[in-house]
Design an enzyme around this catalytic site. Structure first.
Site, mmCIF file in Angstrom:
data_model
loop_
_atom_site.group_PDB
_atom_site.id
_atom_site.type_symbol
_atom_site.label_atom_id
_atom_site.label_comp_id
_atom_site.label_asym_id
_atom_site.label_seq_id
_atom_site.Cartn_x
_atom_site.Cartn_y
_atom_site.Cartn_z
ATOM 1 N N ARG A 53 0.692 -1.200 0.092
ATOM 2 C CA ARG A 53 -0.116 -0.085 -0.042
ATOM 3 C C ARG A 53 0.867 1.168 0.108
ATOM 4 O O ARG A 53 2.134 1.123 0.089
ATOM 5 C CB ARG A 53 -0.907 0.047 1.164
ATOM 6 C CG ARG A 53 -0.308 -0.549 2.580
ATOM 7 C CD ARG A 53 -1.090 0.200 3.732
ATOM 8 N NE ARG A 53 -0.822 1.658 3.856
ATOM 9 C CZ ARG A 53 0.301 2.171 4.064
ATOM 10 N NH1 ARG A 53 1.466 1.505 4.381
ATOM 11 N NH2 ARG A 53 0.402 3.662 4.131
ATOM 12 N N ALA A 55 1.015 5.231 -2.060
ATOM 13 C CA ALA A 55 1.062 5.353 -3.756
ATOM 14 C C ALA A 55 2.315 5.015 -4.415
ATOM 15 O O ALA A 55 2.097 4.288 -5.411
ATOM 16 C CB ALA A 55 0.921 6.942 -3.785
ATOM 17 N N ARG A 90 -6.819 -0.196 -7.667
ATOM 18 C CA ARG A 90 -7.202 0.886 -6.854
ATOM 19 C C ARG A 90 -7.249 2.050 -7.612
ATOM 20 O O ARG A 90 -6.418 2.391 -8.624
ATOM 21 C CB ARG A 90 -6.192 0.987 -5.673
ATOM 22 C CG ARG A 90 -6.245 -0.144 -4.540
ATOM 23 C CD ARG A 90 -5.326 0.173 -3.454
ATOM 24 N NE ARG A 90 -5.991 1.198 -2.376
ATOM 25 C CZ ARG A 90 -5.354 1.552 -1.480
ATOM 26 N NH1 ARG A 90 -4.223 1.142 -0.990
ATOM 27 N NH2 ARG A 90 -6.260 2.314 -0.542
ATOM 28 N N GLN A 203 -3.427 3.139 9.866
ATOM 29 C CA GLN A 203 -1.750 2.986 9.120
ATOM 30 C C GLN A 203 -0.826 3.870 10.142
ATOM 31 O O GLN A 203 0.223 3.749 9.995
ATOM 32 C CB GLN A 203 -1.879 3.986 7.885
ATOM 33 C CG GLN A 203 -2.451 2.906 6.807
ATOM 34 C CD GLN A 203 -3.841 3.195 6.606
ATOM 35 O OE1 GLN A 203 -4.752 3.773 7.574
ATOM 36 N NE2 GLN A 203 -4.415 2.837 5.193
ATOM 37 N N ASP A 243 -1.448 10.869 -2.366
ATOM 38 C CA ASP A 243 -1.703 9.871 -3.309
ATOM 39 C C ASP A 243 -1.866 10.412 -4.807
ATOM 40 O O ASP A 243 -1.651 9.582 -5.987
ATOM 41 C CB ASP A 243 -2.992 9.125 -3.005
ATOM 42 C CG ASP A 243 -2.611 8.299 -1.790
ATOM 43 O OD1 ASP A 243 -2.728 8.531 -0.722
ATOM 44 O OD2 ASP A 243 -2.483 6.938 -2.127
ATOM 45 N N ASN A 253 -5.194 12.943 -0.285
ATOM 46 C CA ASN A 253 -4.416 11.946 0.597
ATOM 47 C C ASN A 253 -5.313 11.351 1.638
ATOM 48 O O ASN A 253 -6.523 11.426 1.467
ATOM 49 C CB ASN A 253 -3.344 12.682 1.559
ATOM 50 C CG ASN A 253 -2.489 11.831 2.051
ATOM 51 O OD1 ASN A 253 -1.941 11.051 1.575
ATOM 52 N ND2 ASN A 253 -2.320 11.938 3.380
HETATM 53 O O1 MRU Z 1 -4.745 3.423 1.461
HETATM 54 P P1 MRU Z 1 -3.352 3.318 1.915
HETATM 55 O O2 MRU Z 1 -2.747 3.096 3.152
HETATM 56 O O3 MRU Z 1 -2.628 3.041 0.396
HETATM 57 O O4 MRU Z 1 -3.074 5.188 1.744
HETATM 58 C C1 MRU Z 1 -1.612 5.716 1.685
HETATM 59 C C2 MRU Z 1 -1.590 7.166 1.892
HETATM 60 O O5 MRU Z 1 -2.726 7.947 2.021
HETATM 61 C C3 MRU Z 1 -0.361 7.773 2.035
HETATM 62 O O6 MRU Z 1 -0.176 8.982 2.702
HETATM 63 C C4 MRU Z 1 0.148 8.138 0.404
HETATM 64 O O7 MRU Z 1 0.063 7.007 -0.352
HETATM 65 C C5 MRU Z 1 1.499 8.616 0.592
HETATM 66 S S1 MRU Z 1 2.707 7.310 0.564
HETATM 67 C C6 MRU Z 1 4.236 7.755 0.571
#
Ligand code: MRU
Length: 367
Positions: A53, A55, A90, A203, A243, A253
């Site tokens: 997970r 981005a 996604r 997270q 993201d 994000n």
């Molecule tokens: O749903 P996720 O856990 O994949 O979401 C991740 C985020 O929102 C992060 O802040 C984003 O991907 C930046 S990662 C360097």
């Protein structure tokens, strides 16, 4: 970064097994499990189920998925089918489409017999580039942290707040929002990080695990605590990941980021976003109107995973039977709430002009 003293990337190629290795993040922070990804179905499931997970990591994983597709059948038709299949996993993080587009553009002109090897080399390149991008984001963000540290009484830590996990396991290494933290800590600057829990999937627990492994002082807080801490002067700077960022600097994000930006604006706290250039979607301008927001399974809100006192990882239900849950996974923070974007090329204003100054060639190509 390190896990129990050993350096890991969040994914790596095992030449002996001829397979991509990932850290299955569903079990973190309680259990560190490594998994081989060997079929196209595995690649899709790894992204959909959030074994990988974040981005940048989603993008790098998709590049290895394209390499597998080319090893199985290097035809144009299979390349397009793999693009469509992986791109559907996604919807919000643009790095996924960015990586797939980049692979397809590089592979299409090659004779089919050369595509498998070229695709694997390109996946390695994308992974290595991500590490370098994030290292440079860290160095640029370090300068901002240094400025805050210089204005504080000696010994007082710079107090940062972050949301979600924009850490090394959300990228190939370093992380985006966490990279300035690692660099500042390693440069001897005292830090304290407020880590938002980031419901529904928490997270923030991943971020706490990362920061703890690196020895960075931090406190895990509820998502609703940030505004209060800002009102009481307990936050010097917010740094989040993204993201997808639009060409005018609107930032999409993890859900809840927007509320933190509002609270930061109301309290005069600088709100920075760590932005690797592959996360910029040059084709969109208005983030609220144009970015697709992933709606995830409501079960993520009504149930929660954790470790029992007996040491077992399990899931409990937190709502009455049958309670409907709603689970938009991302939100958009408009550019006027963002103090600045920390990119691999430097820090800029969150605006079309700011991004154009740092990435003139990309702006031109998008026109
Ligand atoms: O749903 P996720 O856990 O994949 O979401 C991740 C985020 O929102 C992060 O802040 C984003 O991907 C930046 S990662 C360097």
């Amino acid at each position: 970064m390190k896990v129990d003293g050993t350096h890991y990337r969040s994914l790596w190629w095992d030449a002996d097994k001829g397979a991509l290795q990932i850290i299955d993040q569903r079990w973190l922070p309680h259990d560190f499990r490594v998994q081989s990804v060997t079929t196209m179905e595995d690649f899709a499931a790894a992204i959909v189920e959030m074994r990988v997970r974040g981005a940048p990591l989603i993008g790098a994983t998709a590049a290895y998925g394209m390499a597998l597709a080319m090893a199985q059948d290097p035809s144009d038709a299979n390349m397009d089918a793999a693009w469509t299949y992986l791109n559907a996993t996604r919807p919000t993080a643009i790095n996924l489409r960015w990586a797939l587009d980049r692979c397809r553009a590089a592979l299409r002109p090659l004779p089919p017999a050369d595509r498998a090897a070229a695709a694997l080399t390109l996946a390695h390149e994308i992974a290595d580039e991500d590490v370098e991008i994030n290292r440079n984001i860290g160095l640029n963000g370090l300068e901002l942290i240094k400025q805050i540290a210089a204005e504080k009484p000696a010994g007082e830590p710079v107090r940062l707040l972050t949301h979600c996990n924009a850490g090394w396991i959300a990228t190939v290494d370093w992380g985006t929002a966490t990279s300035p933290m690692y660099h500042a800590h390693d440069a001897g600057i005292a830090l304290h990080v407020w880590v938002d829990e980031t419901r529904p999937r928490n997270q923030g627990a991943l971020t706490s695990w990362e920061l703890g492994s690196h020895g960075i002082p931090h406190t895990y807080i509820t998502d609703n605590a940030g505004g209060h801490l800002m009102q009481h002067g307990q936050v010097d700077m917010v740094i989040t990941g993204t993201d997808r960022t639009t060409r005018r600097g609107d930032v999409c994000n993890k859900i809840g980021t927007y509320l933190k930006a509002l609270a930061a604006k109301d309290n005069g706290v600088p709100f920075y976003v760590a932005l690797p250039s592959p996360t910029i979607d040059w084709t969109v301008t208005d983030g609220v109107a144009e970015i697709p927001i992933e709606e995830r399974d409501a079960r993520e809100t009504t149930h929660i995973q954790g470790r029992t006192e007996a040491g077992e990882i399990g899931v409990v239900q937190v709502t009455p039977d049958g309670t409907p849950g709603g689970n938009p996974a991302f939100d958009v923070t408009p550019n006027h709430l963002v103090t600045g974007l920390i990119t691999e090329r430097g820090v800029c204003e969150a605006s079309a002009a700011g991004l154009a100054q740092l990435f003139p060639e990309m702006t031109k190509a998008a026109e």
